[in-house]
Write a protein that holds these residues in place. Structure first.
Motif, PDB file in Angstrom:
ATOM      1  N   CYS A 182       0.400  -1.426   0.101  1.00 27.48           N
ATOM      2  CA  CYS A 182      -0.093   0.342   0.081  1.00 27.48           C
ATOM      3  C   CYS A 182       0.801   0.981   0.547  1.00 27.48           C
ATOM      4  O   CYS A 182       1.872   1.579   0.832  1.00 27.48           O
ATOM      5  N   ASN A 205      -0.109   4.080   0.967  1.00 26.72           N
ATOM      6  CA  ASN A 205      -1.109   5.203   2.092  1.00 26.72           C
ATOM      7  C   ASN A 205       0.144   4.653   2.944  1.00 26.72           C
ATOM      8  O   ASN A 205       0.210   3.364   3.739  1.00 26.72           O
ATOM      9  N   CYS A 215      -2.431   5.085   6.511  1.00 26.06           N
ATOM     10  CA  CYS A 215      -3.534   5.675   7.196  1.00 26.06           C
ATOM     11  C   CYS A 215      -3.122   4.606   8.681  1.00 26.06           C
ATOM     12  O   CYS A 215      -2.151   4.074   8.791  1.00 26.06           O
ATOM     13  N   TYR A 222      -4.489   3.666  11.761  1.00 26.01           N
ATOM     14  CA  TYR A 222      -4.721   2.639  11.769  1.00 26.01           C
ATOM     15  C   TYR A 222      -4.628   1.236  11.368  1.00 26.01           C
ATOM     16  O   TYR A 222      -4.368   1.018  11.780  1.00 26.01           O
ATOM     17  N   CYS A 223      -4.052   1.528  10.192  1.00 25.12           N
ATOM     18  CA  CYS A 223      -3.754   0.006   9.031  1.00 25.12           C
ATOM     19  C   CYS A 223      -2.121  -0.925   9.563  1.00 25.12           C
ATOM     20  O   CYS A 223      -1.442  -0.113   9.437  1.00 25.12           O
ATOM     21  N   LEU A 245      -1.194  -2.642   7.275  1.00 23.75           N
ATOM     22  CA  LEU A 245      -0.670  -2.743   5.849  1.00 23.75           C
ATOM     23  C   LEU A 245      -0.240  -1.508   5.689  1.00 23.75           C
ATOM     24  O   LEU A 245       0.984  -1.271   3.940  1.00 23.75           O
ATOM     25  N   ARG A 246       0.025   0.111   6.701  1.00 23.48           N
ATOM     26  CA  ARG A 246       0.360   1.182   6.141  1.00 23.48           C
ATOM     27  C   ARG A 246       1.694   0.981   5.701  1.00 23.48           C
ATOM     28  O   ARG A 246       2.948   0.143   6.336  1.00 23.48           O
ATOM     29  N   GLY A 273      -4.603  -3.274  -0.814  1.00 24.63           N
ATOM     30  CA  GLY A 273      -4.186  -1.922  -0.222  1.00 24.63           C
ATOM     31  C   GLY A 273      -3.775  -1.278  -2.060  1.00 24.63           C
ATOM     32  O   GLY A 273      -4.291  -1.911  -2.180  1.00 24.63           O
TER      33      GLY A 273
HETATM   34 FE1  SF4 Z   1      -5.289   2.730   4.196  1.00 22.98          FE
HETATM   35 FE2  SF4 Z   1      -4.521   0.024   4.986  1.00 22.98          FE
HETATM   36 FE3  SF4 Z   1      -6.469   0.913   2.844  1.00 22.98          FE
HETATM   37 FE4  SF4 Z   1      -3.536   1.049   2.864  1.00 22.98          FE
HETATM   38  S1  SF4 Z   1      -4.769  -0.596   3.082  1.00 22.98           S
HETATM   39  S2  SF4 Z   1      -5.338   3.004   1.526  1.00 22.98           S
HETATM   40  S3  SF4 Z   1      -2.992   2.061   4.519  1.00 22.98           S
HETATM   41  S4  SF4 Z   1      -6.601   1.574   4.850  1.00 22.98           S
END
Ligand code: SF4
Ligand code: SAM
Ligand code: FES
Length: 345
Positions: free
Chosen positions: A61, A63, A65, A67-68, A70-71, A107
């Motif tokens: 991913c 991004n 975020c 909370y995540c 996978l950030r 992601g």
């Molecule tokens: Fe955000 Fe996680 Fe979705 Fe990536 S996978 S955009 S870090 S919520």
């Protein structure tokens, strides 16, 4: 008039009523909320629960975020992406198991550019003309959403995460914009997708006011789907030591969403099942009508680690499907082989 009857009749809720529903300890009121929501769900969809086969395309991913799991800043995350053949194999297994909706989620991974993603969608569309294709690939351009729609995608899940711009900025880095998220949802609707928004319950800095804004946003957008699940604190993220969202709040909010938006397709989410052994069953009893068993290849399951202790990471697709069906039957509901489209008012 009783608050719950008011919410059901007006398909609306005031901020004070929301606070009262979320803070009451009165078991009878909660049971009345639950049975009212279930009655409304039954009146639209009967005792049928729609199953969607979830295919987790990529744990990469771009991004960040907060909370995540996978950030992109999470260096501990194990990254994988499915190749095209693996995706087609998941769909073939899913079709054999009776799924008529495939949800491709991931992601924001640049590898799945428009050329590749459109090819995948159009191949799945050709192979399974009777199935719905749902995408959940985050924020993309209008052109990209349009191309994917033209290739055969029908639905798009993009949780708005919070209807408060200020709250959004506490959950995301500065480079991510609440305005863009909102614009994406409107664009998806304009293009003709069945759209799903949603949010985490108990996310850091959430308040009654932000939740009230979320419910108002749902009333305005009139999405076909709403995905809500509890926030699950996750290691190696900035929110690792925040408390998890509450199962009881999630159930009450599911019921409220069913009452204010009776036709909505409302999943009992994996996050709810993660925080409570019978979370998904309870979700259905509080008005949910969708479940999303996992179809992803077993060897990558545990690596789609959005949050800690995620369930269904060790079971084959067939096991997960059978387990889901058994759980749903155990509470008197029926799973159906059906695209499970939104029913208009
Ligand atoms: Fe955000 Fe996680 Fe979705 Fe990536 S996978 S955009 S870090 S919520
Ligand atoms: N990347 C796409 C996106 O963000 O829209 C789709 C995948 S993303 C993992 C799907 C959803 O997972 C997000 O919308 C978010 O609400 C939820 N999620 C992420 N981290 C979570 C956490 N720690 N607890 C509960 N849900 C979480
Ligand atoms: Fe996945 Fe029970 S639903 S193993």
């Amino acid at each position: 008039m009783n608050i719950i009857d008011y919410i059901a009749q007006n398909r609306d809720i005031t901020r004070e009523q929301l606070e009262a529903v979320l803070t009451t300890d009165d078991k009878e009121s909660i049971e009345y909320l639950r049975s009212s929501a279930r009655r409304v769900a039954d009146s639209v969809y009967g005792n049928k629960i729609f199953m969607r086969g979830l295919i987790e395309l990529s744990s990469y991913c771009r991004n960040d975020c907060l909370y995540c799991g996978l950030r992109r800043s999470n260096k501990e995350a194990v990254r994988y992406r499915l190749n095209e053949q693996q995706i087609y194999d998941c769909c073939a297994t899913g079709y054999r198991l009776g799924f008529r909706t495939f949800v491709m989620q991931g992601g924001e991974d640049g590898w799945f550019n428009d050329e590749r993603m459109c090819r995948i969608v159009s191949n799945v569309r050709k192979q399974y003309p009777d199935c719905a294709i749902t995408l959940s690939l985050g924020e993309r351009s209008r052109e990209s959403y349009q191309a994917l729609f033209d290739a055969g995608a029908n639905r798009y899940l993009l949780r708005h995460e919070t209807a408060s711009a200020e709250h959004y900025s506490k959950l995301h880095p500065d480079e991510m914009s609440w305005q863009n998220r909102m614009e994406c949802l409107h664009t998806l609707k304009e293009i003709g997708y069945q759209v799903g928004c949603g949010f985490m319950v108990g996310s850091p800095y959430q308040t009654i006011d932000t939740l009230y804004a979320d419910l108002q946003f749902i009333r305005e957008l009139q999405p076909q789907m709403v995905g809500i699940g509890p926030f699950v604190a996750t290691a190696n993220t900035p929110f690792a030591s925040f408390p998890n969202g509450k199962v009881s709040d999630t159930l009450r909010l599911l019921a409220i969403i069913r009452l204010i938006h009776p036709h909505v397709l409302l999943p009992a989410t994996t996050a709810l099942g993660t925080l409570h052994p019978r979370g998904r069953e309870l979700g259905i009893q509080f008005g949910a009508n969708v479940v999303m068993p996992n179809l992803s290849p077993l060897d990558h399951r545990k690596d789609y680690a959005i949050y800690d202790n995620k369930i269904c990471t060790g079971e084959e697709a067939a096991e997960c499907r059978a387990c889901t069906e058994h759980r749903i039957k155990s509470i008197g509901f029926e799973t159906v082989v059906d695209r499970g489209d939104y029913k208009k008012d």
